[in-house]
Scaffold this motif. Structure first.
Motif, PDB file in Angstrom:
ATOM      1  N   VAL A 299       0.850  -1.198   0.000  1.00 43.82           N
ATOM      2  CA  VAL A 299       0.000   0.000   0.000  1.00 43.82           C
ATOM      3  C   VAL A 299       0.883   1.245   0.000  1.00 43.82           C
ATOM      4  CG1 VAL A 299      -1.844  -1.196   1.237  1.00 43.82           C
ATOM      5  CG2 VAL A 299      -0.126   0.097   2.534  1.00 43.82           C
ATOM      6  N   LYS A 300       0.263   2.402  -0.230  1.00 51.61           N
ATOM      7  CA  LYS A 300       0.980   3.668  -0.203  1.00 51.61           C
ATOM      8  C   LYS A 300       1.305   4.061   1.241  1.00 51.61           C
ATOM      9  CE  LYS A 300       0.806   4.020  -4.595  1.00 51.61           C
ATOM     10  NZ  LYS A 300      -0.184   4.833  -5.304  1.00 51.61           N
ATOM     11  N   SER A 301       2.389   4.812   1.397  1.00 51.62           N
ATOM     12  CA  SER A 301       2.796   5.275   2.727  1.00 51.62           C
ATOM     13  C   SER A 301       2.154   6.596   3.102  1.00 51.62           C
ATOM     14  CB  SER A 301       4.325   5.419   2.794  1.00 51.62           C
ATOM     15  OG  SER A 301       4.950   4.170   2.558  1.00 51.62           O
TER      16      SER A 301
ATOM     17  N   ASN B 296      -7.209   8.732  -4.177  1.00 50.98           N
ATOM     18  CA  ASN B 296      -7.966   7.828  -3.296  1.00 50.98           C
ATOM     19  C   ASN B 296      -7.270   6.485  -3.134  1.00 50.98           C
ATOM     20  OD1 ASN B 296      -8.562   7.051  -5.990  1.00 50.98           O
ATOM     21  ND2 ASN B 296     -10.446   6.055  -5.331  1.00 50.98           N
ATOM     22  N   ASP B 297      -5.945   6.471  -3.319  1.00 49.85           N
ATOM     23  CA  ASP B 297      -5.183   5.231  -3.187  1.00 49.85           C
ATOM     24  C   ASP B 297      -5.211   4.726  -1.744  1.00 49.85           C
ATOM     25  OD1 ASP B 297      -4.629   5.765  -5.791  1.00 49.85           O
ATOM     26  OD2 ASP B 297      -2.453   5.606  -5.613  1.00 49.85           O
ATOM     27  N   ALA B 298      -5.142   3.418  -1.608  1.00 51.01           N
ATOM     28  CA  ALA B 298      -5.211   2.788  -0.292  1.00 51.01           C
ATOM     29  C   ALA B 298      -3.885   2.933   0.458  1.00 51.01           C
ATOM     30  CB  ALA B 298      -5.564   1.316  -0.432  1.00 51.01           C
ATOM     31  N   CYS B 299      -3.987   3.355   1.711  1.00 48.89           N
ATOM     32  CA  CYS B 299      -2.852   3.381   2.628  1.00 48.89           C
ATOM     33  C   CYS B 299      -3.066   2.309   3.696  1.00 48.89           C
ATOM     34  CB  CYS B 299      -2.715   4.759   3.272  1.00 48.89           C
ATOM     35  SG  CYS B 299      -2.310   6.088   2.114  1.00 48.89           S
ATOM     36  N   MET B 300      -2.161   2.242   4.652  1.00 52.43           N
ATOM     37  CA  MET B 300      -2.217   1.205   5.672  1.00 52.43           C
ATOM     38  C   MET B 300      -3.549   1.244   6.426  1.00 52.43           C
ATOM     39  SD  MET B 300      -0.668  -1.376   7.106  1.00 52.43           S
ATOM     40  CE  MET B 300       1.097  -1.236   6.714  1.00 52.43           C
TER      41      MET B 300
ATOM     42  N   VAL C 124       2.479  -4.229   3.682  1.00 48.86           N
ATOM     43  CA  VAL C 124       3.698  -3.424   3.751  1.00 48.86           C
ATOM     44  C   VAL C 124       3.463  -2.106   3.009  1.00 48.86           C
ATOM     45  CG1 VAL C 124       5.183  -5.455   3.893  1.00 48.86           C
ATOM     46  CG2 VAL C 124       4.688  -4.438   1.653  1.00 48.86           C
ATOM     47  N   GLU C 125       4.252  -1.099   3.368  1.00 51.04           N
ATOM     48  CA  GLU C 125       4.177   0.195   2.704  1.00 51.04           C
ATOM     49  C   GLU C 125       5.296   0.320   1.686  1.00 51.04           C
ATOM     50  OE1 GLU C 125       2.179   2.980   6.180  1.00 51.04           O
ATOM     51  OE2 GLU C 125       4.380   2.916   5.995  1.00 51.04           O
TER      52      GLU C 125
ATOM     53  N   LYS D  83      13.739  -4.137  -1.394  1.00 47.82           N
ATOM     54  CA  LYS D  83      14.161  -5.501  -1.081  1.00 47.82           C
ATOM     55  C   LYS D  83      12.989  -6.471  -1.234  1.00 47.82           C
ATOM     56  CE  LYS D  83      17.788  -4.088   2.176  1.00 47.82           C
ATOM     57  NZ  LYS D  83      18.208  -4.066   3.606  1.00 47.82           N
ATOM     58  N   ILE D  84      11.819  -6.034  -0.778  1.00 47.97           N
ATOM     59  CA  ILE D  84      10.621  -6.871  -0.902  1.00 47.97           C
ATOM     60  C   ILE D  84      10.270  -7.072  -2.372  1.00 47.97           C
ATOM     61  CG2 ILE D  84       8.138  -6.975  -0.436  1.00 47.97           C
ATOM     62  CD1 ILE D  84       8.720  -5.392   2.152  1.00 47.97           C
TER      63      ILE D  84
END
Length: 286
Positions: free
Chosen positions: A184-186, A191-195, A210-211, A230-231
């Motif tokens: 997700v976005k940090s 309207n993007d999804a965050c944590m 994860v962000e 890394k992810i």
């Protein structure tokens, strides 16, 4: 993805919309629009990155208005619309629980994008019509093979509202025994999804959230955190939702990845780039 001439009016529409959502100060909005014209004059040119340009513009608006999340109410509305139609899509899956149908419904969720539609659009009618449509490109056999032959998958979500429908596909993916990492976005952008929204929607039921380390329009490789890189690098199998992620990911080398794009094409530039019609729904391997 590089900008085209069609991106110009879209940037200005988004700027007006974001400003109207951020402040009622007409003088401040006039100052901001002057800043945006100056910014686009300097940066709107052949070869410019669409996601980077849009991200910079939205961040200008957030910084000058002091509004960290202009689309907060619209994100709530997006969830409400998705939840309203959730019983309908579950009925469809009861009659046909094929993998293709789960993919189709996840893509229909991608319609809930206030960055592509205006606030006055009849989004509910668009969803109803889309439920009747077939996927125009559907690399479903390759997709299922990837589900069967990989142990891990990175799922890049897109919009709030859309993630309600993503849950259905995530549940289907779990049936194949994969470990799912959900990105997700940090920081808020459009309207993007965050944590917060991902947790509220219950996505953590299906995997680790994860962000990406940034609040950008779509994926911007230069902006992601070292931790998320890394992810990203550790995952061979990636599922990418939405146009913004498509725009950003097609800017980098994906030759060693099994990456699938799930999206509804909602603008002329992307439709031309992929070779489809406006509002076509797609699942394709890049």
């Amino acid at each position: 993805m590089k900008i085209s001439y069609e991106c110009g009016p879209c940037f200005l529409r988004q700027a007006r919309e974001a400003m109207d959502l951020s402040t009622g100060d007409e003088l401040l909005k006039m100052e901001l629009m002057e800043d945006i014209f100056e910014f686009l004059h300097d940066n709107f040119k052949l070869g410019a990155n669409s996601n980077s340009t849009g991200s910079a513009m939205h961040n200008m608006i957030k910084q000058k208005t002091g509004c960290r999340d202009p689309y907060h109410k619209e994100k709530i509305e997006g969830n409400e619309i998705a939840l309203k139609y959730l019983p309908d899509v579950k009925k469809i899956l009861e009659n046909d629980d094929s993998l293709e149908n789960y993919v189709k419904i996840a893509i229909i969720g991608n319609i809930l994008d206030f960055g592509a539609f205006t606030l006055d659009d009849d989004i509910e009618s668009v969803i109803k019509d889309s439920l009747k449509k077939d996927l125009v490109i559907k690399d479903i056999e390759e997709f299922e093979e990837s589900l069967k032959t990989n142990d891990n998958v990175l799922y890049l979500v897109d919009n709030t509202g859309e993630i309600v429908f993503d849950k259905l596909l995530l549940a289907k993916i779990k049936e194949y025994g994969l470990n799912i990492t959900i990105a997700v976005k940090s920081e808020p952008i459009l309207n993007d999804a965050c944590m917060e929204e991902a947790l509220d929607a219950g996505l953590d039921e299906f995997g680790e959230i994860v962000e990406i380390g940034a609040g950008t329009v779509g994926y911007v490789d230069s902006e992601i955190s070292d931790e998320f890189r890394k992810i990203f690098d550790a995952h061979r199998f990636i599922i990418s939702k939405g146009m913004g992620n498509y725009e950003g990911l097609t800017e980098i080398d994906l030759s060693e990845k099994e990456i699938y794009f799930l999206l509804c094409s909602k603008c002329g530039t992307i439709s031309k780039d992929i070779g489809v019609n406006l509002h076509d729904m797609l699942l394709f391997k890049k």
